[in-house]
Motif scaffolding. Sequence first.
Motif, mmCIF file in Angstrom:
data_model
loop_
_atom_site.group_PDB
_atom_site.id
_atom_site.type_symbol
_atom_site.label_atom_id
_atom_site.label_comp_id
_atom_site.label_asym_id
_atom_site.label_seq_id
_atom_site.Cartn_x
_atom_site.Cartn_y
_atom_site.Cartn_z
ATOM 1 N N UNK A 26 0.474 -0.964 -0.395
ATOM 2 C CA UNK A 26 0.284 -0.304 0.342
ATOM 3 C C UNK A 26 1.537 0.685 -0.188
ATOM 4 N N UNK A 27 0.551 3.063 -0.588
ATOM 5 C CA UNK A 27 0.667 3.362 -0.615
ATOM 6 C C UNK A 27 0.584 4.874 0.348
ATOM 7 N N UNK A 28 1.277 4.812 1.322
ATOM 8 C CA UNK A 28 0.604 5.791 2.246
ATOM 9 C C UNK A 28 0.839 7.267 1.257
ATOM 10 N N UNK A 29 -0.405 8.080 1.785
ATOM 11 C CA UNK A 29 -0.424 9.467 1.281
ATOM 12 C C UNK A 29 0.973 10.237 2.041
ATOM 13 N N UNK A 30 1.641 11.051 0.738
ATOM 14 C CA UNK A 30 3.173 11.451 0.968
ATOM 15 C C UNK A 30 2.651 12.713 2.017
ATOM 16 N N UNK A 31 1.847 13.710 1.236
ATOM 17 C CA UNK A 31 1.689 14.554 2.430
ATOM 18 C C UNK A 31 1.708 14.711 4.435
ATOM 19 N N UNK A 32 0.811 13.670 4.762
ATOM 20 C CA UNK A 32 0.827 13.122 5.957
ATOM 21 C C UNK A 32 1.998 12.955 6.254
ATOM 22 N N UNK A 33 2.995 12.234 5.375
ATOM 23 C CA UNK A 33 4.429 11.870 6.043
ATOM 24 C C UNK A 33 5.156 13.258 6.457
ATOM 25 N N UNK A 34 4.956 14.149 5.311
ATOM 26 C CA UNK A 34 5.586 15.054 5.407
ATOM 27 C C UNK A 34 5.016 16.236 6.602
ATOM 28 N N UNK A 35 3.850 15.922 7.109
ATOM 29 C CA UNK A 35 3.116 17.020 8.010
ATOM 30 C C UNK A 35 4.393 16.244 9.056
ATOM 31 N N UNK A 36 3.901 14.879 9.417
ATOM 32 C CA UNK A 36 4.460 13.768 10.801
ATOM 33 C C UNK A 36 5.978 14.471 10.401
ATOM 34 N N UNK A 37 6.940 14.546 9.132
ATOM 35 C CA UNK A 37 7.519 14.965 9.017
ATOM 36 C C UNK A 37 8.346 16.672 9.827
ATOM 37 N N UNK A 38 7.259 17.102 9.359
ATOM 38 C CA UNK A 38 7.533 18.965 10.248
ATOM 39 C C UNK A 38 7.198 18.976 11.129
ATOM 40 N N UNK A 39 6.503 17.690 12.212
ATOM 41 C CA UNK A 39 6.531 18.182 13.681
ATOM 42 C C UNK A 39 7.270 17.783 14.190
ATOM 43 N N UNK A 40 8.571 16.667 13.378
ATOM 44 C CA UNK A 40 9.226 16.059 13.626
ATOM 45 C C UNK A 40 10.611 16.896 14.039
ATOM 46 N N UNK A 41 10.587 18.210 13.246
ATOM 47 C CA UNK A 41 11.167 18.852 13.208
ATOM 48 C C UNK A 41 10.931 20.296 14.231
ATOM 49 N N UNK A 42 9.423 20.712 14.454
ATOM 50 C CA UNK A 42 9.358 21.242 15.146
ATOM 51 C C UNK A 42 9.512 21.219 16.358
#
Length: 224
Positions: A26-42
Amino acid sequence: MLILLSAAIAPGLALFSYFYLRNQMATEPRRTLFHTFIYGLLITFPILFIQYVFIEEGVISHGFFQDVLFSSTMEEFFKWFILLITIYNHGEFDDPYDGILYGASISLGFATLENVLYLLTYGLDTAFLRALLPVSSHALFGVVMGYYFGQSKFSPKKGKKTLIVLALIAPMLLHIIYNTILTFRGQWLYLIVPFMLFLWWFGLRKVKQAHIHLVRHLHEQNKI
């Protein structure tokens, strides 16, 4: 500057790509993964701020408690808490393997910014070692955390709370062991190599188990 930023960011992107491509079902939505990555940055900023305040105010004066217990538990707690309140009940968290991706994503967001700040301070000479140790270890802590989140979300209600607690405790203990090893001046290299081999084995075992659960989940949903 561009070379330094590339060296700081590349390990995190490479590791995330590896875990993302392992998911062939399955392919996870990249936008949600990107948002999660940004949470990690923040979350890097409040973590660094709290660490600075505690050090300056002398709240934790003992080196071991400051460098090992406090930093390990706080970093993993922040990642766990953000995943719990923003991702766990998200509609796009819809199969057991997604936990692996979201856990790796938030951890690599944190590790990437931490790596950028570290290389800006100490230069490119440390880039290779940091890619092998802090960045990859954070990714694997996130994999373990995400695995238990995935198991919690798609398990019977009876065991959900226990698995959510494991999603915090397991990476926290691994992080504490990792930081403890780094305090052994002169001998840390002899300890960190077997620990990292174990960590990779353990993390990849969780990836494999999550993939098995994904296949089972898709069968139950009649998607394969």
